[in-house]
Design a protein around this motif. Structure first.
Motif, PDB file in Angstrom:
ATOM      1  N   PHE A  98       0.656  -1.185   0.012  1.00 33.12           N
ATOM      2  CA  PHE A  98       0.096  -0.027  -0.105  1.00 33.12           C
ATOM      3  C   PHE A  98       0.882   1.466  -0.001  1.00 33.12           C
ATOM      4  O   PHE A  98       0.567   2.160   0.603  1.00 33.12           O
ATOM      5  CB  PHE A  98      -1.099   0.076   1.316  1.00 33.12           C
ATOM      6  CG  PHE A  98      -1.937  -1.154   1.150  1.00 33.12           C
ATOM      7  CD1 PHE A  98      -3.120  -1.257   0.249  1.00 33.12           C
ATOM      8  CD2 PHE A  98      -1.884  -2.410   2.034  1.00 33.12           C
ATOM      9  CE1 PHE A  98      -3.627  -2.459   0.189  1.00 33.12           C
ATOM     10  CE2 PHE A  98      -2.511  -3.433   1.858  1.00 33.12           C
ATOM     11  CZ  PHE A  98      -3.519  -3.443   0.802  1.00 33.12           C
ATOM     12  N   ASP A 156      -3.586 -10.143  -9.897  1.00 31.69           N
ATOM     13  CA  ASP A 156      -2.127 -10.183 -10.163  1.00 31.69           C
ATOM     14  C   ASP A 156      -1.448 -11.329  -9.439  1.00 31.69           C
ATOM     15  O   ASP A 156      -0.476 -11.780  -9.768  1.00 31.69           O
ATOM     16  CB  ASP A 156      -1.359  -8.715  -9.848  1.00 31.69           C
ATOM     17  CG  ASP A 156      -1.642  -8.034  -8.592  1.00 31.69           C
ATOM     18  OD1 ASP A 156      -2.705  -8.112  -8.063  1.00 31.69           O
ATOM     19  OD2 ASP A 156      -0.633  -7.620  -8.105  1.00 31.69           O
ATOM     20  N   THR A 202       4.126   1.140  -8.393  1.00 32.21           N
ATOM     21  CA  THR A 202       5.562   1.298  -9.313  1.00 32.21           C
ATOM     22  C   THR A 202       5.103   2.525  -9.927  1.00 32.21           C
ATOM     23  O   THR A 202       6.171   3.247 -10.492  1.00 32.21           O
ATOM     24  CB  THR A 202       5.583  -0.066 -10.033  1.00 32.21           C
ATOM     25  OG1 THR A 202       5.624  -1.136  -9.226  1.00 32.21           O
ATOM     26  CG2 THR A 202       6.751  -0.112 -10.659  1.00 32.21           C
TER      27      THR A 202
END
Ligand code: CTP
Length: 447
Positions: free
Chosen positions: A10, A95, A121
């Protein structure tokens, strides 16, 4: 009551996280969120988490969906948590599909669709201007640097310079980057420079890079003369540029831990340090064929000097060198013996003689021993008079370890100097001074 659990870093809390937590809560009545610690993320290879753990926890709580926050500290914790908290549903984003099926022995596993086009990211990349890094030199270490740099966000290897066009071309083709044999054009096109050329060329390349306003990460030994290192640091400081000597050991987590333990007083006052690094090298390699600047001490000395400088400081009283030369007069085995006001130390390097290669730190209450390859510190032991009392410490060292120094270099460029104690300017200058003394004595036939 249906209890649900989910986990994540997070970092830079975003909409994907919000929607995940919203749907996780909707799966039951009580939602527990496990937020990863910085150490665990480091171990998993996530080196660039921006937000601290308290901030990430705060952001998770702010959503209002969460009933309880716990921290995730290690691999394998999830199964224990599920049992400990009597969890009914384990959920994560899509994912991870398949990766947590093993949890279905303990509870129901639900993969929630990941929100498209957003991730931490992505946000980290957007926040940080990607530094285009240019590499000077195309030898073995440069080849190790490129894949390591890919693991650090905020940097991208873009160009290679080598006055020998073919070498630059081969390297550029291998790594799909641009080749240059014109230094000015190269320096114009990159943001930061990594110097990985033969030792004696470092000074000129660093100088040219700094004069072009570029931050520099230079392989060890940065220069072979004290005054030159001082001059380069002074120039960098005056022009607000980062100049950084890449002794990878200094930046790896295991070595940091080792220094912490050594300084903690647990082995008492440190009185003796013995650092040894030997490597058998082909006689055709640069290290053994460069008659003037090759040899074991210039090649490996920085590693062995590092723990000595870190623990005893730069102010040694005396240094003496004992050397074994090969037929060409090149040092293939060198021992530098230091005296300090309150201790003694030896740094032993070999390129043509193989030895045990360990680091020993002896104190008034006990000693620390790190076996080879101690320069990639992963494991060490603390021993005491009572031989049965041994404390064991271990830490991760990922890949080639260059990622740690690249990360710290980038942090420093970004104005975050929290790691500049790991290798100080004073230590780099002192090491250059020792190299200079050694080369001078060699030249004059004194060793
Ligand atoms: N998640 C999601 N949709 C996104 C991003 C994350 O549903 N766009 C979910 C993940 O699947 C995970 C949780 O949010 O269940 C926490 O993920 P985390 O790894 O912290 O977020 P990422 O943005 O994926 O982080 P990174 O880019 O660092 O991997």
């Amino acid at each position: 009551m249906t209890k649900v659990i989910t986990y994540g870093t997070f970092d830079l809390f975003h909409e994907g996280h919000y929607r995940l937590l919203q749907r996780a809560k909707a799966l039951g009545d009580y939602l527990i969120v496990g937020v990863t610690t910085e150490k665990y993320d480091m171990e998993r290879g996530k080196l660039n988490v921006v937000d601290s753990l308290p901030i990430r926890i705060e952001n998770v709580k702010k959503t209002g969906f969460v009933d309880e926050v716990i921290v995730e500290e290690s691999l394998g914790q999830k199964i224990n948590d599920v049992q400990k908290y009597h969890i009914d549903i384990f959920t994560v984003g899509s994912d991870w599909v398949g990766l947590f099926d093993y949890m279905s022995d303990y509870c129901k596993v639900v993969y929630l669709d990941r929100t498209k086009n957003i991730s931490s990211t992505m946000l980290r990349e957007q926040n940080k201007r990607i530094q285009k890094i240019g590499i000077i030199g195309s030898g073995r270490i440069a080849n190790r640097f490129v894949p390591e740099s890919k693991l650090v966000s905020g940097v991208s290897a873009q160009a290679v310079y080598n006055p020998h066009k073919e070498s630059a071309g081969r390297f550029a083709e291998k790594w799909e980057i641009d080749a240059y044999d014109d230094l000015n054009a190269f320096l114009r096109d990159v943001d930061v420079v990594y110097v990985a050329s033969p030792h004696e060329t470092h000074y000129e390349y660093i100088k040219a890079s700094l004069e072009h306003g570029k931050h520099v990460l230079c392989e060890k030994p940065m220069t072979l003369k004290k005054a030159r290192t001082e001059e380069l640091f002074a120039y960098a400081k005056a022009h607000k540029l980062i100049l950084f000597e890449g002794i990878k050991t200094a930046y790896c987590p295991g070595f940091e831990k080792l220094l912490g333990i050594a300084c903690s007083g647990t082995i008492g006052n440190i009185r003796y340090i013995d650092a040894c690094f030997t490597k058998l090298q082909k006689t055709t390699d640069r290290e053994l064929s460069d008659r003037e600047y090759g040899g074991s001490f210039t090649e490996l000395g920085s590693y062995c000097l590092l723990p000595i400088m870190k623990l005893f400081g730069n102010a040694y009283e005396d240094v003496r060198f004992d050397v074994i030369h090969d037929g060409n007069g090149l040092d293939i085995f060198t021992r530098a013996s230091f005296t300090f006001p309150r201790g003694i130390a030896t740094a032993t390097c070999g390129l043509g003689v193989k030895s045990e290669g360990r680091l020993l730190i002896a104190g008034t209450k006990g000693y620390i021993v790190v076996e080879a390859p101690w320069w990639k510190t992963t494991y060490f032991e603390v021993h005491y008079e009572d031989a049965s009392q041994v404390e064991k410490y271990s830490e991760r060292f990922l890949g080639d370890g260059l990622r740690y120094e690249i990360r710290d270099f980038l942090n420093m460029i970004g104005g975050n100097n929290k790691s500049d104690f790991k290798l100080t300017r004073g230590e780099s200058v002192a090491m250059a001074g020792i190299m200079e003394k050694f080369l001078e004595q060699e030249k004059r036939g004194l060793v």
